[in-house]
Design a protein around this motif. Structure first.
Motif, short mmCIF file in Angstrom:
data_model
loop_
_atom_site.label_atom_id
_atom_site.label_comp_id
_atom_site.label_asym_id
_atom_site.label_seq_id
_atom_site.Cartn_x
_atom_site.Cartn_y
_atom_site.Cartn_z
N ALA A 50 92.14 33.19 79.13
CA ALA A 50 91.99 34.28 80.11
C ALA A 50 92.03 35.60 79.36
O ALA A 50 92.51 35.67 78.21
CB ALA A 50 93.09 34.21 81.17
N ALA A 51 91.53 36.64 80.02
CA ALA A 51 91.40 37.93 79.34
C ALA A 51 92.72 38.44 78.78
O ALA A 51 92.76 39.04 77.70
CB ALA A 51 90.81 38.96 80.31
N ASP A 52 93.81 38.19 79.49
CA ASP A 52 95.10 38.73 79.06
C ASP A 52 95.86 37.79 78.13
O ASP A 52 97.05 37.99 77.89
CB ASP A 52 95.97 39.06 80.29
CG ASP A 52 96.24 37.84 81.15
OD1 ASP A 52 95.63 36.78 80.90
OD2 ASP A 52 97.06 37.94 82.08
N LYS A 53 95.18 36.77 77.57
CA LYS A 53 95.84 35.80 76.69
C LYS A 53 95.49 36.02 75.22
O LYS A 53 95.36 35.07 74.45
CB LYS A 53 95.46 34.38 77.10
CG LYS A 53 95.83 34.00 78.53
CD LYS A 53 97.33 33.91 78.71
CE LYS A 53 97.69 33.42 80.11
NZ LYS A 53 99.14 33.35 80.31
N ARG A 54 95.36 37.27 74.82
CA ARG A 54 94.99 37.58 73.43
C ARG A 54 95.99 37.00 72.44
O ARG A 54 95.62 36.44 71.39
CB ARG A 54 94.86 39.09 73.25
CG ARG A 54 94.68 39.56 71.81
CD ARG A 54 93.34 39.15 71.23
NE ARG A 54 93.23 39.43 69.81
CZ ARG A 54 92.64 40.51 69.31
NH1 ARG A 54 92.13 41.43 70.12
NH2 ARG A 54 92.55 40.70 68.00
N ASP A 55 97.27 37.11 72.73
CA ASP A 55 98.28 36.62 71.79
C ASP A 55 98.15 35.11 71.57
O ASP A 55 98.28 34.64 70.44
CB ASP A 55 99.69 36.94 72.30
CG ASP A 55 100.01 38.42 72.22
OD1 ASP A 55 99.27 39.16 71.53
OD2 ASP A 55 100.99 38.86 72.86
N ARG A 56 97.87 34.37 72.64
CA ARG A 56 97.72 32.92 72.49
C ARG A 56 96.46 32.59 71.67
O ARG A 56 96.46 31.69 70.84
CB ARG A 56 97.67 32.26 73.87
CG ARG A 56 97.43 30.74 73.89
CD ARG A 56 98.37 29.98 72.97
NE ARG A 56 99.75 30.07 73.30
CZ ARG A 56 100.48 29.09 73.85
NH1 ARG A 56 99.91 27.94 74.15
NH2 ARG A 56 101.76 29.27 74.07
N ARG A 73 89.82 48.60 81.11
CA ARG A 73 90.32 48.63 79.74
C ARG A 73 90.41 47.21 79.16
O ARG A 73 90.09 46.99 77.99
CB ARG A 73 91.69 49.32 79.69
CG ARG A 73 91.63 50.84 79.80
CD ARG A 73 92.94 51.47 79.38
NE ARG A 73 94.02 51.15 80.32
CZ ARG A 73 94.36 51.91 81.35
NH1 ARG A 73 93.68 53.03 81.60
NH2 ARG A 73 95.35 51.57 82.14
N MET A 74 90.84 46.27 80.00
CA MET A 74 90.98 44.89 79.53
C MET A 74 89.62 44.31 79.16
O MET A 74 89.48 43.63 78.14
CB MET A 74 91.66 44.04 80.60
CG MET A 74 91.94 42.61 80.16
SD MET A 74 92.72 41.62 81.46
CE MET A 74 94.28 42.50 81.65
N ILE A 75 88.60 44.57 80.00
CA ILE A 75 87.26 44.05 79.71
C ILE A 75 86.72 44.64 78.41
O ILE A 75 86.13 43.93 77.58
CB ILE A 75 86.31 44.34 80.89
CG1 ILE A 75 86.71 43.48 82.10
CG2 ILE A 75 84.86 44.07 80.50
CD1 ILE A 75 85.88 43.75 83.35
#
Length: 429
Positions: free
Chosen positions: A143-149, A194-196
């Motif tokens: 998902a978009a907010d899972k950059r750390d994973r 911003r996330m996109i």
């Protein structure tokens, strides 16, 4: 002298009392016809009234009957920790309350039935030469907010896989829009933008991400959208460079044991309808399907599914079970399915007897667990003096044999769920 024309019956009406005193009059042809017509009229009127009553009666869900929900087993996360609420803990899946969704698991899909069937699609993917394809296309749902994973997997898990055999992509949808009634809608809309932009920059930097044209929600058909993207990305007549023999879907909390994954597929014929995964711990309500922690299908199946324009009701909700539903459309004579069930060599890491035969560890929710379990795998292989490379995978028949044995921890978890009132009948094979 001619006689007057004979009359079959007198023209005058016969009083009702004559019928009562002479019942044989009812047997006259004209009386039988009238009686039949009257009876049919009454019957049709009664049927129309009954149909109107059924159409206007409240549905079972609205009336609050015992059929409000369809029993399923809990989600494939470790049971008591999934946090899905009391209904799910009792084996009731809120996703299936809607009647249309319930029925859709039994309805045929004419797009699948009428489209080009897998046996007509075939698979001719070489692993050498200028038309070289890959053994496996691995899509890791993110998902978009899972950059750390994603960064963690880029460092720890993905380097295990040889790039000439496996194409790895993170599969995302677009972030959801804020609700119209949300008082913070303006701020959240800016955060979404911003996330996109951040995701687009990440995509350009790594080239290992696919953003599907849909809101990122696993209940809205993400699995089908993924197969559709792969099917169209590698569609074409003849050989197409980069086309995969097999396509896998995996969760971003699953560690795939690379040598055993390669071993499982390297000798398989991709022209067969191969369906690979694990049934250990699945719900028994939806027929034959493999759990969503990781499963794979051969190219003909993916192309067939991905090119079918199914209605929304046939692609949403309980998406892993949906895959099993789609495969039930195949003709068992012309398109038999080759099911490869790895059993208890795939599952939650705290329920398995982990060995060199293990194929996948699921439920690695914390980043520390990903690193710990990956290190654990490497140590187990080192202790067995077995190189952790794609040439040294355990033969799949050994993993399948091990997968038929229920681990002690899985049995304990099964009993714990029963004591909590979970509907887990049939989840331990």
């Amino acid at each position: 002298m001619t006689s007057p024309t004979a009359k079959a019956y007198p023209p005058t009406r016969i009083p009702i009392r004559r019928y009562l005193s002479s019942p044989q009059l009812l047997l006259r042809p004209s009386i039988r016809l009238k009686t039949t017509l009257y009876s049919l009229t009454i019957a049709i009127t009664v049927l129309v009234i009954l149909a109107l009553n059924v159409a206007t009666a409240p549905t079972p869900s609205a009336a609050g009957s015992v059929n409000d929900v369809v029993n399923t087993s809990p989600s494939h996360d470790t049971p008591a920790d999934s946090g899905e609420g009391k209904n799910v803990a009792q084996g009731k899946d809120a996703h299936l309350v809607e009647g249309d969704i319930q029925r859709s698991f039994e309805e045929p899909d004419f797009a699948l039935l009428s489209g080009k069937q897998p046996s007509e699609i075939g698979c001719d993917v070489p692993l050498e030469g200028e038309d070289k394809g890959v053994l496996i296309f691995l899509g890791i749902f993110s998902a978009a907010d899972k950059r750390d994973r994603r960064d963690l997997y880029r460092r720890v898990i993905i380097p295990d896989f040889p790039s000439d055999l496996v194409t790895v992509k993170f599969i995302l949808g677009t972030p959801a829009y804020p609700e119209q009634t949300d008082p913070e809608k303006g701020q959240k809309t800016k955060e979404r933008s911003r996330m996109i932009k951040s995701v687009q920059k990440e995509m350009s930097e790594f080239g290992d991400m696919v953003m599907l044209p849909m809101i990122d929600n696993i209940d809205l058909g993400k699995t089908h959208k993924y197969f559709k993207w792969v099917a169209h990305e590698y569609e074409g007549a003849g050989r197409l460079k980069g086309r995969p023999r097999f396509v896998m879907k995996a969760d971003d909390d699953t560690i795939l044991v690379m040598p055993n994954v390669i071993s499982a597929f390297k000798d398989l014929d991709c022209a067969q309808n191969v369906y690979w995964g694990t049934s250990a711990g699945r719900s028994h309500y939806f027929g034959d399907y493999f759990r969503g922690l990781a499963y794979a299908m051969s190219w003909p199946l993916v192309s067939w599914i991905g090119n079918a324009d199914m209605p929304l009701s046939h692609i949403t909700k309980i998406e892993d079970a949906r895959t099993g539903q789609w495969l039930r459309h195949l003709d068992p004579i012309t398109d038999p399915i080759k099911r490869i069930d790895m059993g208890w060599t795939m599952g939650d890491w705290n329920q398995l007897n982990v060995s060199t035969a293990t194929v996948a560890l699921h439920w690695c929710k914390l980043d520390e667990w990903v690193m710990e379990q990956h290190a654990r795998l490497l140590q187990i292989w080192a202790d067995e003096d077995r190189p952790y490379t794609h040439e040294h995978g355990v033969p799949p028949k050994i993993s399948i044999a091990n997968g038929r044995l229920t681990p002690e921890q899985a049995e304990k978890e099964h009993q714990r769920q029963k004591e909590l009132g979970w509907d887990v009948q049939g989840n331990i094979d």
